[in-house]
Design a protein around this motif. Sequence first.
Motif, short mmCIF file in Angstrom:
data_model
loop_
_atom_site.label_atom_id
_atom_site.label_comp_id
_atom_site.label_asym_id
_atom_site.label_seq_id
_atom_site.Cartn_x
_atom_site.Cartn_y
_atom_site.Cartn_z
N SER A 256 0.84 -1.20 0.00
CA SER A 256 0.00 0.00 0.00
C SER A 256 0.87 1.24 0.00
O SER A 256 1.89 1.31 0.69
N LEU A 257 0.45 2.24 -0.80
CA LEU A 257 1.09 3.56 -0.85
C LEU A 257 0.01 4.60 -0.67
O LEU A 257 -1.01 4.54 -1.37
N ASN A 258 0.21 5.57 0.21
CA ASN A 258 -0.80 6.59 0.52
C ASN A 258 -2.20 5.98 0.59
O ASN A 258 -3.16 6.48 0.03
N ASP A 259 -2.29 4.84 1.30
CA ASP A 259 -3.55 4.14 1.54
C ASP A 259 -4.22 3.65 0.26
O ASP A 259 -5.44 3.48 0.20
N ALA A 260 -3.42 3.40 -0.78
CA ALA A 260 -3.93 2.79 -2.02
C ALA A 260 -3.20 1.47 -2.23
O ALA A 260 -1.96 1.45 -2.24
N ARG A 261 -3.94 0.39 -2.38
CA ARG A 261 -3.31 -0.89 -2.67
C ARG A 261 -2.81 -0.88 -4.10
O ARG A 261 -3.57 -0.59 -5.04
N VAL A 262 -1.49 -1.19 -4.26
CA VAL A 262 -0.86 -1.13 -5.57
C VAL A 262 -0.22 -2.48 -5.88
O VAL A 262 -0.04 -3.32 -5.01
N ASP A 263 0.14 -2.66 -7.13
CA ASP A 263 0.68 -3.94 -7.60
C ASP A 263 2.11 -4.15 -7.07
O ASP A 263 3.03 -3.44 -7.48
#
Length: 273
Positions: A256-263
């Motif tokens: 997660s980056l800035n509360d966004a789940r990323v690949d």
Amino acid sequence: MRLVCLFTLLCLALPAQAEGFITRLLNKPVPGGVAVLDLGDGQDAPQVRYQGKPVLVIKEDGRRWIAIVGIPLTVAPGEQRIEADGRALNFRVGARHYREQRITLNNQEQVNPSPANLKRIERELAEQSAAYRQFSPRQPSNLLLDKPVDGPLSSPFGLRRFFNGEERNPHSGLDFAVGAGTPIKAPAAGRVILIGDYFFNGKTVFVDHGQGLISMFCHLSAVSVKPADELPRGAVLGKVGATGRATGPHLHWNLSLNDARVDPAIFIGQFRP
């Protein structure tokens, strides 16, 4: 004339050469991906926010500040905007197609939970969401991350998932097909911020790598760390299992980056458009 042509070629090559290693590795601006934005070479690190949340900022190659922005899967392709020290910077999100995955579960409770389990799931979701929102000032020790286990990738990030024919949330992490008991290692240094045994995720560990970069490991058979432990890169934090909603032993790794789940595949150099 030859010198003019040579000069033109060198000028054309400069933007590519000016990009640092981190930008080349991470800049995959698609839903569920990462955008790397140039913030200039000021003395102090700019304060950056995206969708109201703080963003990871580092100095690349000792020359310029860059923002490393996690893009939620729910973002539609098109123009997006960050705020950097009060000024708006736009970037463009491209399209990416995600496949479908159909899973059959014998335990119907893991598809349509009872009211009692729904209350448990809601409580656990709030606890885990709070962990994803943490933003510590520490700089990540490395952004080319290590694979947490030595094994092949199985289910990729972003799959549209159907359990017993019913669509549920997309696959928010990366799965590794490895046997039960396989040691799980920290892909970068970090601090353990949450441990739990959850309805869907089973035995779970959250690690804060710094500035909103958070790893979550779930379906573990055993956990070998405790909250507030400081882990060096490569430290063993638990063992692979099949706890929670799992059809067999494997490691599920969320990033997660800035509360966004990323690949996570982006960060281990295995991203496929």
